[in-house]
Design a protein around this motif. Structure first.
Motif, short mmCIF file in Angstrom:
data_model
loop_
_atom_site.label_atom_id
_atom_site.label_comp_id
_atom_site.label_asym_id
_atom_site.label_seq_id
_atom_site.Cartn_x
_atom_site.Cartn_y
_atom_site.Cartn_z
N TYR A 64 0.83 -1.20 0.00
CA TYR A 64 0.00 0.00 0.00
C TYR A 64 0.87 1.26 0.00
O TYR A 64 0.61 2.22 -0.75
CB TYR A 64 -0.90 0.02 1.24
N ALA A 65 1.88 1.28 0.86
CA ALA A 65 2.76 2.45 0.95
C ALA A 65 3.49 2.68 -0.38
O ALA A 65 3.59 3.83 -0.85
CB ALA A 65 3.76 2.27 2.08
N SER A 66 3.96 1.62 -0.99
CA SER A 66 4.67 1.74 -2.27
C SER A 66 3.72 2.18 -3.39
O SER A 66 4.11 2.95 -4.28
CB SER A 66 5.31 0.40 -2.63
N LEU B 112 -3.43 1.18 7.78
CA LEU B 112 -2.10 1.17 8.40
C LEU B 112 -2.17 1.56 9.88
O LEU B 112 -1.46 0.99 10.71
CB LEU B 112 -1.17 2.13 7.65
N LEU B 113 -3.03 2.50 10.20
CA LEU B 113 -3.18 2.90 11.60
C LEU B 113 -3.82 1.77 12.41
O LEU B 113 -3.36 1.46 13.53
CB LEU B 113 -4.03 4.17 11.68
N ASP B 114 -4.86 1.16 11.84
CA ASP B 114 -5.56 0.08 12.55
C ASP B 114 -4.66 -1.13 12.78
O ASP B 114 -4.81 -1.84 13.79
CB ASP B 114 -6.80 -0.35 11.76
N THR B 115 -3.73 -1.38 11.87
CA THR B 115 -2.83 -2.53 12.00
C THR B 115 -1.50 -2.13 12.65
O THR B 115 -0.56 -2.93 12.68
CB THR B 115 -2.56 -3.16 10.61
N ARG B 116 -1.43 -0.91 13.16
CA ARG B 116 -0.26 -0.39 13.90
C ARG B 116 1.03 -0.42 13.09
O ARG B 116 2.12 -0.62 13.64
CB ARG B 116 -0.10 -1.15 15.21
N GLN B 117 0.91 -0.20 11.81
CA GLN B 117 2.10 -0.08 10.96
C GLN B 117 2.46 1.41 10.89
O GLN B 117 2.28 2.07 9.87
CB GLN B 117 1.83 -0.68 9.58
N TYR B 118 2.97 1.91 12.01
CA TYR B 118 3.10 3.34 12.21
C TYR B 118 4.16 3.98 11.29
O TYR B 118 4.00 5.14 10.88
CB TYR B 118 3.42 3.64 13.67
N ASP B 119 5.22 3.26 10.99
CA ASP B 119 6.25 3.84 10.12
C ASP B 119 5.65 4.20 8.76
O ASP B 119 5.86 5.30 8.25
CB ASP B 119 7.41 2.86 9.93
N TYR B 120 4.91 3.26 8.18
CA TYR B 120 4.28 3.51 6.90
C TYR B 120 3.20 4.59 7.04
O TYR B 120 3.06 5.46 6.17
CB TYR B 120 3.64 2.24 6.33
#
Length: 319
Positions: free
Chosen positions: A25-27, A51-59
């Motif tokens: 998604y980020a890419s 991304l927020l819900d899955t705690r992928q905070y860097d992305y």
């Protein structure tokens, strides 16, 4: 391309691989942003929620930064500033200091692009103080380096020249640490940026020969497969060196490279136009490229005496 990343997204969804999906998604959004299509903001919001819900905070915070940059490019300045403040508060609320530092960086970038250099300086310093040690993680490293880069740029505009060289040396220290850990930059962007920023700082300190040495070394890291945008500080430093030497026509060639690089980055593009107009005048040409004897520009343009209508148009557009 975005279509390629859509296929990666579909594959990750089929495998229910949350981590791969976040990366895809980020890419995908980065690829979209590079192509500047319509609909970017609408697609960004649900991806950021995932991304927020899955705690992928860097992305998440990297894409939040991208979204704010897009708002600024679309001249939604107030909304960009409001989102930057919301980004900071959100990162603070979930205990993400790197996210807080990224939010302060984007606030500083906004102030810089609006020519509010003292405000940018203050916010970027706060960002550097907020960011965890660059030794903690690669994300902390890249955030700290970006903050350092923007601080140097801001010090240059605010004429805080004495602060530029220590910051450039800090940038190099961070890079050397991660290189020592085995991390390498395949594009050469980081070493070229370090040496180019150091060259600019040295030029401002009157140390021209040392600056020239830095630029010779920087060139050894540049690769033809990568666009000029990867090395934009190099072209800026080369222009400044040629300017100091009075080689205005050669300086113009470097500014032309920056103009092409900054074509989609409005504040930087206008600054390049100003600089080229000054260099054309100093080299004995007016802004159409024709020779002239009586055109006088200063760096700030406030004492220009040219009667050429295009010169006046550039002057008023750039205020």
């Amino acid at each position: 391309s975005p279509d390629d990343w859509k296929r990666v997204i579909n594959n990750a969804q089929a495998r229910k691989d949350t981590a791969d999906l976040g990366f895809a998604y980020a890419s995908y959004l980065q690829a979209m942003a590079n192509m500047r299509p319509t609909g970017f903001k609408e697609e960004a919001r649900p991806i950021m929620t995932f991304l927020l819900d899955t705690r992928q905070y860097d992305y998440y915070f990297a894409l939040y930064n991208l979204l704010i940059n897009r708002l600024f490019s679309d001249q939604a300045y107030r909304q960009a500033q409001e989102e930057a403040e919301l980004m900071y508060q959100q990162a603070k609320g979930i205990g993400q200091p790197v996210g807080m530092a990224m939010a302060l960086r984007v606030q500083g970038q906004i102030f810089y692009k609006l020519n509010l250099y003292e405000k940018a300086y203050s916010v970027l310093r706060e960002g550097s103080q907020t960011c965890p040690s660059y030794k903690e993680s690669l994300n902390a490293f890249t955030t700290a380096q970006s903050l350092c880069e923007w601080q140097i740029m801001t010090c240059q505009k605010a004429e805080r020249y004495e602060e530029m060289l220590p910051l450039a040396d800090l940038y190099g220290e961070m890079l050397a640490y991660w290189n020592g850990k085995g991390w390498k930059d395949p594009s050469g962007h980081y070493p070229v940026t370090h040496l180019s920023l150091r060259a600019i700082a040295l030029l401002k300190a009157g140390r021209k020969e040392e600056a020239r040495d830095c630029l010779r070394e920087a060139r050894t890291y540049m690769l033809p497969a990568f666009p000029a945008r990867a090395y934009e500080h190099f072209y800026e430093a080369r222009y400044l060196l040629r300017y100091e030497e009075g080689a205005y026509k050669e300086a113009i060639a470097y500014i032309d490279t920056l103009l092409e690089t900054h074509r989609d980055y409005y504040p930087f593009y206008l600054n390049d136009i100003r600089t080229k107009a000054e260099l054309l005048s100093l080299s004995g040409q007016d802004p159409t490229g024709e020779p002239t004897k009586n055109t006088v520009f200063t760096t700030s343009f406030y004492h220009h005496r040219s009667r050429h209508p295009l010169t006046f148009l550039i002057y008023y557009l750039c205020q």
